[in-house]
Design a protein around this motif. Structure first.
Motif, PDB file in Angstrom:
ATOM      1  N   GLU A 260       2.212 -10.354   2.987  1.00  0.00           N
ATOM      2  CA  GLU A 260       1.298  -8.911   3.716  1.00  0.00           C
ATOM      3  C   GLU A 260       1.534  -8.435   1.946  1.00  0.00           C
ATOM      4  OE1 GLU A 260       4.080  -5.847   4.522  1.00  0.00           O
ATOM      5  OE2 GLU A 260       5.410  -6.386   3.380  1.00  0.00           O
ATOM      6  N   VAL A 261       0.212  -7.595   1.893  1.00  0.00           N
ATOM      7  CA  VAL A 261      -0.367  -6.632   0.900  1.00  0.00           C
ATOM      8  C   VAL A 261       0.664  -5.359   0.960  1.00  0.00           C
ATOM      9  CG1 VAL A 261      -2.180  -5.924  -0.081  1.00  0.00           C
ATOM     10  CG2 VAL A 261      -1.871  -8.259   0.678  1.00  0.00           C
ATOM     11  N   VAL A 262       0.805  -4.539   0.336  1.00  0.00           N
ATOM     12  CA  VAL A 262       1.182  -3.167   0.802  1.00  0.00           C
ATOM     13  C   VAL A 262       0.628  -2.672  -0.947  1.00  0.00           C
ATOM     14  CG1 VAL A 262       3.404  -1.975   0.110  1.00  0.00           C
ATOM     15  CG2 VAL A 262       3.829  -4.234   1.378  1.00  0.00           C
ATOM     16  N   VAL A 263       0.067  -1.406  -0.620  1.00  0.00           N
ATOM     17  CA  VAL A 263      -0.771  -0.854  -1.543  1.00  0.00           C
ATOM     18  C   VAL A 263       0.243   0.178  -1.604  1.00  0.00           C
ATOM     19  CG1 VAL A 263      -2.698  -0.273  -1.780  1.00  0.00           C
ATOM     20  CG2 VAL A 263      -3.374  -1.790  -0.841  1.00  0.00           C
ATOM     21  N   ILE A 264       0.382   0.413  -2.592  1.00  0.00           N
ATOM     22  CA  ILE A 264       1.341   1.876  -3.220  1.00  0.00           C
ATOM     23  C   ILE A 264       0.809   2.809  -4.651  1.00  0.00           C
ATOM     24  CG2 ILE A 264       3.438   0.845  -2.609  1.00  0.00           C
ATOM     25  CD1 ILE A 264       3.045   0.851  -6.296  1.00  0.00           C
ATOM     26  N   GLY A 265       1.309   3.961  -4.007  1.00  0.00           N
ATOM     27  CA  GLY A 265       0.486   5.031  -5.126  1.00  0.00           C
ATOM     28  C   GLY A 265       2.288   4.959  -6.289  1.00  0.00           C
TER      29      GLY A 265
ATOM     30  N   THR B  75       7.422   8.869  -8.412  1.00  0.00           N
ATOM     31  CA  THR B  75       7.574   7.726  -7.418  1.00  0.00           C
ATOM     32  C   THR B  75       8.660   7.728  -6.147  1.00  0.00           C
ATOM     33  OG1 THR B  75       7.160   6.373  -9.805  1.00  0.00           O
ATOM     34  CG2 THR B  75       7.940   4.783  -7.223  1.00  0.00           C
ATOM     35  N   THR B  76       8.142   7.678  -4.638  1.00  0.00           N
ATOM     36  CA  THR B  76       8.471   7.755  -3.981  1.00  0.00           C
ATOM     37  C   THR B  76      10.040   6.473  -3.704  1.00  0.00           C
ATOM     38  OG1 THR B  76       7.482   6.456  -2.353  1.00  0.00           O
ATOM     39  CG2 THR B  76       7.130   8.641  -3.090  1.00  0.00           C
ATOM     40  N   PRO B  77      11.165   6.449  -3.083  1.00  0.00           N
ATOM     41  CA  PRO B  77      11.999   5.720  -2.685  1.00  0.00           C
ATOM     42  C   PRO B  77      11.220   4.492  -1.638  1.00  0.00           C
ATOM     43  CG  PRO B  77      13.005   7.436  -2.302  1.00  0.00           C
ATOM     44  CD  PRO B  77      11.231   7.888  -2.238  1.00  0.00           C
ATOM     45  N   GLU B  78      10.808   4.641  -1.767  1.00  0.00           N
ATOM     46  CA  GLU B  78      10.229   3.679  -0.763  1.00  0.00           C
ATOM     47  C   GLU B  78       8.995   3.231  -1.116  1.00  0.00           C
ATOM     48  OE1 GLU B  78       6.739   4.381   4.068  1.00  0.00           O
ATOM     49  OE2 GLU B  78       6.734   5.246   2.273  1.00  0.00           O
TER      50      GLU B  78
ATOM     51  N   VAL C 130       0.502  -4.213  -4.734  1.00  0.00           N
ATOM     52  CA  VAL C 130      -1.389  -3.722  -5.424  1.00  0.00           C
ATOM     53  C   VAL C 130      -1.133  -2.768  -5.758  1.00  0.00           C
ATOM     54  CG1 VAL C 130      -3.382  -3.675  -5.189  1.00  0.00           C
ATOM     55  CG2 VAL C 130      -2.756  -4.736  -3.904  1.00  0.00           C
ATOM     56  N   VAL C 131      -0.909  -1.764  -6.927  1.00  0.00           N
ATOM     57  CA  VAL C 131      -0.707  -1.010  -7.500  1.00  0.00           C
ATOM     58  C   VAL C 131      -1.748   0.010  -8.068  1.00  0.00           C
ATOM     59  CG1 VAL C 131       0.844   0.307 -10.254  1.00  0.00           C
ATOM     60  CG2 VAL C 131       1.549  -2.305  -8.583  1.00  0.00           C
ATOM     61  N   SER C 132      -1.019   1.718  -7.389  1.00  0.00           N
ATOM     62  CA  SER C 132      -2.430   2.403  -7.899  1.00  0.00           C
ATOM     63  C   SER C 132      -1.083   3.560  -9.118  1.00  0.00           C
ATOM     64  CB  SER C 132      -2.928   2.731  -6.691  1.00  0.00           C
ATOM     65  OG  SER C 132      -3.862   1.875  -6.789  1.00  0.00           O
ATOM     66  N   SER C 133      -2.032   4.818  -9.439  1.00  0.00           N
ATOM     67  CA  SER C 133      -1.328   5.915  -9.818  1.00  0.00           C
ATOM     68  C   SER C 133      -1.638   6.796  -8.890  1.00  0.00           C
ATOM     69  CB  SER C 133      -2.441   5.983 -11.514  1.00  0.00           C
ATOM     70  OG  SER C 133      -1.612   7.378 -11.845  1.00  0.00           O
ATOM     71  N   GLY C 134      -0.805   7.676  -9.011  1.00  0.00           N
ATOM     72  CA  GLY C 134      -0.822   8.791  -8.389  1.00  0.00           C
ATOM     73  C   GLY C 134      -0.840   8.322  -6.488  1.00  0.00           C
ATOM     74  N   ASP C 135      -1.751   8.807  -5.338  1.00  0.00           N
ATOM     75  CA  ASP C 135      -1.644   8.260  -4.085  1.00  0.00           C
ATOM     76  C   ASP C 135      -2.771   6.861  -3.864  1.00  0.00           C
ATOM     77  OD1 ASP C 135      -1.265   8.970  -1.494  1.00  0.00           O
ATOM     78  OD2 ASP C 135      -3.189   8.542  -1.841  1.00  0.00           O
ATOM     79  N   PRO C 136      -3.042   5.592  -3.922  1.00  0.00           N
ATOM     80  CA  PRO C 136      -3.600   4.951  -3.559  1.00  0.00           C
ATOM     81  C   PRO C 136      -4.417   5.162  -2.385  1.00  0.00           C
ATOM     82  CG  PRO C 136      -1.780   4.261  -2.098  1.00  0.00           C
ATOM     83  CD  PRO C 136      -1.204   5.767  -3.094  1.00  0.00           C
TER      84      PRO C 136
ATOM     85  N   VAL D 202      -4.011 -11.291   7.751  1.00  0.00           N
ATOM     86  CA  VAL D 202      -3.155 -10.747   6.799  1.00  0.00           C
ATOM     87  C   VAL D 202      -2.516  -8.957   6.906  1.00  0.00           C
ATOM     88  CG1 VAL D 202      -2.603 -10.519   4.014  1.00  0.00           C
ATOM     89  CG2 VAL D 202      -4.271 -12.214   5.139  1.00  0.00           C
ATOM     90  N   PRO D 203      -1.636  -8.791   7.083  1.00  0.00           N
ATOM     91  CA  PRO D 203      -0.672  -7.566   7.088  1.00  0.00           C
ATOM     92  C   PRO D 203      -1.081  -6.891   6.077  1.00  0.00           C
ATOM     93  CG  PRO D 203       1.267  -8.950   7.822  1.00  0.00           C
ATOM     94  CD  PRO D 203      -0.188 -10.164   7.553  1.00  0.00           C
ATOM     95  N   VAL D 204      -1.163  -5.287   6.496  1.00  0.00           N
ATOM     96  CA  VAL D 204      -1.696  -4.452   4.820  1.00  0.00           C
ATOM     97  C   VAL D 204      -1.143  -3.257   5.237  1.00  0.00           C
ATOM     98  CG1 VAL D 204      -3.751  -3.456   3.767  1.00  0.00           C
ATOM     99  CG2 VAL D 204      -3.967  -5.472   4.757  1.00  0.00           C
ATOM    100  N   ARG D 205      -0.193  -2.666   4.146  1.00  0.00           N
ATOM    101  CA  ARG D 205      -0.047  -1.782   4.522  1.00  0.00           C
ATOM    102  C   ARG D 205      -0.731  -0.473   3.224  1.00  0.00           C
ATOM    103  NH1 ARG D 205       5.589  -1.213   4.088  1.00  0.00           N
ATOM    104  NH2 ARG D 205       6.314  -2.742   2.996  1.00  0.00           N
ATOM    105  N   VAL D 206      -0.389   0.627   3.465  1.00  0.00           N
ATOM    106  CA  VAL D 206      -0.727   1.989   2.528  1.00  0.00           C
ATOM    107  C   VAL D 206       0.874   2.954   2.324  1.00  0.00           C
ATOM    108  CG1 VAL D 206      -2.242   3.311   1.964  1.00  0.00           C
ATOM    109  CG2 VAL D 206      -3.297   1.479   2.388  1.00  0.00           C
ATOM    110  N   LEU D 207       1.267   2.965   1.255  1.00  0.00           N
ATOM    111  CA  LEU D 207       2.403   3.847   1.018  1.00  0.00           C
ATOM    112  C   LEU D 207       1.893   4.719   0.846  1.00  0.00           C
ATOM    113  CD1 LEU D 207       5.185   1.099   0.345  1.00  0.00           C
ATOM    114  CD2 LEU D 207       4.156   2.201   2.331  1.00  0.00           C
ATOM    115  N   PRO D 208       2.319   6.230   0.211  1.00  0.00           N
ATOM    116  CA  PRO D 208       1.245   7.147   0.201  1.00  0.00           C
ATOM    117  C   PRO D 208       2.567   7.591  -1.565  1.00  0.00           C
ATOM    118  CG  PRO D 208       2.977   7.662   2.116  1.00  0.00           C
ATOM    119  CD  PRO D 208       2.108   6.848   2.189  1.00  0.00           C
ATOM    120  N   GLY D 209       1.128   7.981  -2.084  1.00  0.00           N
ATOM    121  CA  GLY D 209       2.699   8.844  -3.171  1.00  0.00           C
ATOM    122  C   GLY D 209       1.787  10.000  -3.913  1.00  0.00           C
TER     123      GLY D 209
END
Length: 565
Positions: free
Chosen positions: A321-326, A335-338, A394-400, A421-428
């Motif tokens: 999977e791809v997880v895009v995070i902030g 940085t959030t626990p998630e 996949v790493v971003s600064s702030g919110d992805p 391909v599963p894709v999730r976006v985790l807020p920041g």
């Protein structure tokens, strides 16, 4: 003094770039590279570790590759027009006295697009070619067995040849390398079978990269063959066991039996004639996939034969999977626990170098850092690795989702090849929220977010949006206000805003908020000095209802949630 360099990059592993090629890449005024219309350039990804900040880049995008075209001259007409236009672009730099490094995967004179630029420019400008390791050599090394010896003949064949011609050539030669696979593989396998060479043949995919695969040619699923693959028919009898990649469909015992038979029973052929190389259509050398993917290779020949390069290896045959995070703006506390959990579980970390460096190093976790101008390439690489079973963050600064990588990944995932391909976006925490919090509540009512960068949209669009927001009397946060090569937009934004806002309108200037050099202050729109703003700065331009007042610890700012009395 101007000079055109044809820079061979080798088959895909950046460590196979020659010392001279690395030096020239770092010194060149202009880096030129090709890609298809998706924008991902394998050559640029290979060269990225050797490039320096501030280099000019010429991205030469093919108008057509294998698809149809409505060009009046058909496919050839579209390609010829593209080469003329590309050569003209490079000629402008050379005429201005710049050095141009034109990147070529593999070797510049071996089935390479460089040849078309060389043909059009070498008679007008000083030109030098830096040879590179070909995919044929890389594939042979992946097999770990000699390709030819003594008087044997090696024939290099493009898979685009008719099946009958491939069959004839395979029958006549001692050893062969068949390139340009992909959709041609069914015909290639038919030619191998018709010539009696199928049992002798091996398939190498993305040679030298982290996603290298080695299979017997007869065991390859035709639908899964990428363009960057090559079929090798060795001349000598393999004297050592060839480490084949395990697949979900393979029978280890049967594969081992065939491998043993190949080691002991292939008769070497000989002939006292020169090696033949056939011409083909333009392309980069096969096997050159840049720094992508989770390792899937596992030898069927015993644990000593082949060690998996990644201790956190993805499970073979399973989609990751791809997880895009902030990460938040800078402070680790944001940085959030998630997000922290996703980072801990990842096999691969992908992102802009500055942001990847903020992620703690974990044993066995692979890190794929690149510059901030290759978002689509980065997204495609992450999805490709996940398709092979990796858990990619996949790493971003702030919110992805705010001027960051979430849009690039989700947009790229719309391609049919990535749909499963599963894709999730985790807020920041956004940079706008962080800056606003330092001063109180300047974004307390309706507000907008605008990026001043005109790299992905024309300035006319940016200016229209600034005017629209300013005339609507909303506060707005300004992202990407300036860079080392883009300094005039802040002044332009200020003038556009002053057409609708009073000079006394508060402007919050936040720089490196959450970082070690944080500074936040308030000025008026009329006093805003563009020289004090850089890429690490975020601006918040207030509305008519935005108020500044003095308080303990310094000024506070708020935008009222009420209009009127």
């Amino acid at each position: 003094m101007s000079k055109l360099w044809g820079v061979g990059l080798g088959p895909g592993d950046p460590e196979l770039v020659t010392v001279k090629a690395a030096r020239v890449i770092g010194e060149a005024d202009v880096i030129a590279f090709h890609s298809a219309r998706h924008g991902r350039s394998i050559s640029r990804a290979i060269a990225a570790p050797y490039m320096r900040a501030g280099q000019l880049e010429e991205h030469l995008v093919y108008p057509v590759t294998t698809e149809t075209t409505d060009h009046p001259g058909g496919y050839q007409g579209a390609i010829d027009e593209f080469y003329e236009s590309a050569a003209a672009r490079l000629a402008e730099h050379l005429a201005a006295g710049r050095t141009v490094a034109l990147l070529a995967a593999g070797d510049p004179l071996f089935y390479s697009s460089f040849q078309h630029m060389h043909r059009r420019l070498a008679d007008r400008f000083d030109t030098e070619i830096i040879p590179g390791v070909t995919s044929v050599s890389a594939a042979s090394a992946a097999l770990g067995t000699p390709l030819v010896e003594e008087k044997q003949v090696l024939t290099v064949l493009p898979g685009t040849l008719p099946v009958e011609e491939l069959t004839r050539r395979l029958r006549e030669t001692d050893a062969a390398a068949i390139m340009k696979l992909g959709r041609t593989y069914p015909g290639v396998r038919q030619a191998l079978a018709d010539s009696g060479r199928l049992d002798d043949a091996f398939y190498v995919e993305r040679a030298s990269s982290d996603r290298q695969r080695v299979l017997r040619a007869a065991d390859v699923e035709e639908a899964s063959v990428p363009y960057f693959a090559i079929t090798i028919v060795p001349g000598p009898t393999p004297a050592t066991r060839i480490a084949l990649t395990a697949t979900a469909q393979s029978d280890p015992a049967a594969t081992t039996d065939r491998n043993t038979a190949a080691t002991n029973g292939i008769a070497a052929r000989g002939a006292d004639v020169a090696a033949a190389v056939l011409p083909g259509s333009d392309s980069v050398a096969a096997g050159a996939e840049a720094t992508t993917g989770a390792a899937t290779a596992a030898s069927t020949g015993g644990p000593a034969a082949h060690a998996a390069p990644n201790p956190v290896a993805a499970q073979e045959g399973r989609v990751g999977e791809v997880v895009v995070i902030g990460l938040g703006p800078g402070d680790e506390a944001w940085t959030t626990p998630e997000v922290s959990q996703a980072l801990a579980e990842a096999t691969d970390i992908v992102g802009y170098t500055t942001y990847v460096n903020r992620v703690p190093v974990r044993p066995g976790q692979r890190r794929h850092a690149s510059d901030n101008r290759v978002e689509s390439e980065r997204a495609g690489m992450a999805l490709d690795m996940a398709k092979q079973g990796a858990k990619v963050v996949v790493v971003s600064s702030g919110d992805p989702g705010v001027f960051a990588m979430a849009a690039a990944v989700v947009e790229e995932s719309a391609d049919p090849q990535w749909r499963e391909v599963p894709v999730r976006v985790l807020p920041g925490v956004t940079a706008a929220s962080a800056v606003a919090s330092r001063m109180g509540a300047p974004l307390g009512h309706d507000f907008a977010m605008i990026s001043l960068s005109d790299r992905l949209k024309p300035w006319e669009t940016v200016a229209q949006r600034i005017s629209a927001v300013a005339s609507a009397d909303m506060a707005f946060a300004v992202y990407n206000p300036a860079s080392s090569q883009r300094t005039w937009q802040v002044a332009a934004m200020r003038e556009l805003a002053l057409e609708h806002r009073k000079p006394e309108t508060p402007v919050v200037i936040g720089r490196d908020v959450g970082g070690p050099t944080e500074s936040v202050r308030v000025v008026t729109l009329g006093e805003l000095n563009p020289a004090e703003v850089d890429m690490r700065t975020l601006l918040i331009v207030g509305a008519s209802t935005t108020t500044v007042f003095d308080a303990a610890g310094g000024p506070r700012v708020f935008t009222s949630r009420r209009y009127g009395a």
